[in-house]
Design a protein around this motif. Sequence first.
Motif, mmCIF file in Angstrom:
data_model
loop_
_atom_site.group_PDB
_atom_site.id
_atom_site.type_symbol
_atom_site.label_atom_id
_atom_site.label_comp_id
_atom_site.label_asym_id
_atom_site.label_seq_id
_atom_site.Cartn_x
_atom_site.Cartn_y
_atom_site.Cartn_z
ATOM 1 N N GLU A 176 60.882 31.303 33.693
ATOM 2 C CA GLU A 176 62.055 31.476 32.525
ATOM 3 C C GLU A 176 62.019 32.453 31.617
ATOM 4 O O GLU A 176 62.946 33.262 31.444
ATOM 5 N N ILE A 177 60.775 33.172 31.227
ATOM 6 C CA ILE A 177 60.477 34.422 30.490
ATOM 7 C C ILE A 177 61.014 35.458 31.363
ATOM 8 O O ILE A 177 61.865 36.369 31.009
ATOM 9 N N VAL A 178 60.731 35.375 32.833
ATOM 10 C CA VAL A 178 61.274 36.508 33.629
ATOM 11 C C VAL A 178 62.737 36.803 33.854
ATOM 12 O O VAL A 178 63.345 37.615 33.824
ATOM 13 N N PHE A 179 63.481 35.443 33.713
ATOM 14 C CA PHE A 179 64.753 35.331 34.044
ATOM 15 C C PHE A 179 65.415 35.750 32.743
ATOM 16 O O PHE A 179 66.450 36.794 32.791
ATOM 17 N N HIS A 180 65.073 35.531 31.395
ATOM 18 C CA HIS A 180 65.545 36.157 29.969
ATOM 19 C C HIS A 180 65.437 37.446 30.073
ATOM 20 O O HIS A 180 66.260 38.187 29.652
#
Length: 409
Positions: A122-126
């Motif tokens: 999720e962090i990589v996506f954001h």
Amino acid sequence: MLVKRFRYPDDILELEYEPNFAVRGLHYDVEKGLLVKLDSFLQLQLGSVYRGRTKVDADEVLKLYHNRLLPIAYVEGPNSSYRHNTNSKMVQLADLFSVPEMCLLCNVIEYFERNRIDYNPEIVFHDTRTAMGSCHPIMHATVMKNTQKYIERNAKLVQYFQKLQDAGKNLFLVTNSPFSFVNCGMSYLVGANWRDFFDVVIVQARKPKFFTDESRPIRLFDEKTKSHLWDRVFKLEKGKIYYEGSVRQLQELKGWRGHSVLYFGDHPYSDLADVTLKHSWRTGAIISELAHEIETLNRVDFKTSANWLQMLTQLIEDTQDDDSEAAQVCLRQWMDERDQLRNKTKNVFNEQFGSVFRTYHNPTYFSRRLFRFADIYTSDITNLHKFSTSHTFYPRRGVMPHEYASHFI
């Protein structure tokens, strides 16, 4: 931007962009870190699930999701709507910038996986989404410096605008881009007098907020000072440039309402959803991928494979209840051949994910939304040039499953 702002490893600067890796309309599972393709019934298309650039096999996918059919709350959040819900586990990547975004996202995840670097999907996506968003000013400046390299001229565009104007149509332009970028691109495409074709021009509209906000005032843009004036706007005048505002004000000041308006956009949600659901405008979607899709659909090898797939499926259905050994041998061979044909007719569009508009048989989730929010869709606005301005496009009778046995099919 990932390296500079978020301190990602310098090695990712060497990762290669593959423009044909992804297609528009895929979903990213922010919890599991997978890029997936869904059909209109929220079923996963097995064989089109990727972690980074690596395909995830069907057994692992079913182990992770327990089922091909996903709960609607998992995909759309607890309050199902056409906008992304922050409580949903999946994000659909549906605009034109999403293809490079998906490739970057998958490249970075592939790098982390291969180098055994722990990461939160999720962090990589954001981080990736923020990095992509911050690149828009850079992209604008790059295109403006070398417009001929990045923008293709369309010889029919000026003719089509002139045709609409001669027919007494009112044209308006609502864009999220800044005036400098719009003016550069439109001057190249249409000519220095491009504003003569438009009755209203609104820049930096911040769609979809332009369609949802009630109280954001329209402001006048001063071209000399390149700033926004604070004067109250009582009317929208041709030749002037406006900034922000809302669709409510546009309708009140111009009186353009309901089915008298046909609005075109290239994003089925941020451009078209609100104006059709809340304001009853007619809508048209510009889907550039259609050109490739239609060209592929008309290839002789595709038609041959698709027709034989239909016939083979019918043979399997008609034979499957025959328990004889000979029939069962044929069935196994036919099932293997059917699987090969399904993959062949998928891969001809895109080797990883297939068609933008269809899974193996069903419409994609992207298609369902497109058909819901767009009255018509085309690859290029000038495709309408050959039709009169009073032309009516009539819907075709779609075939429902129980109608295949009817005599009129």
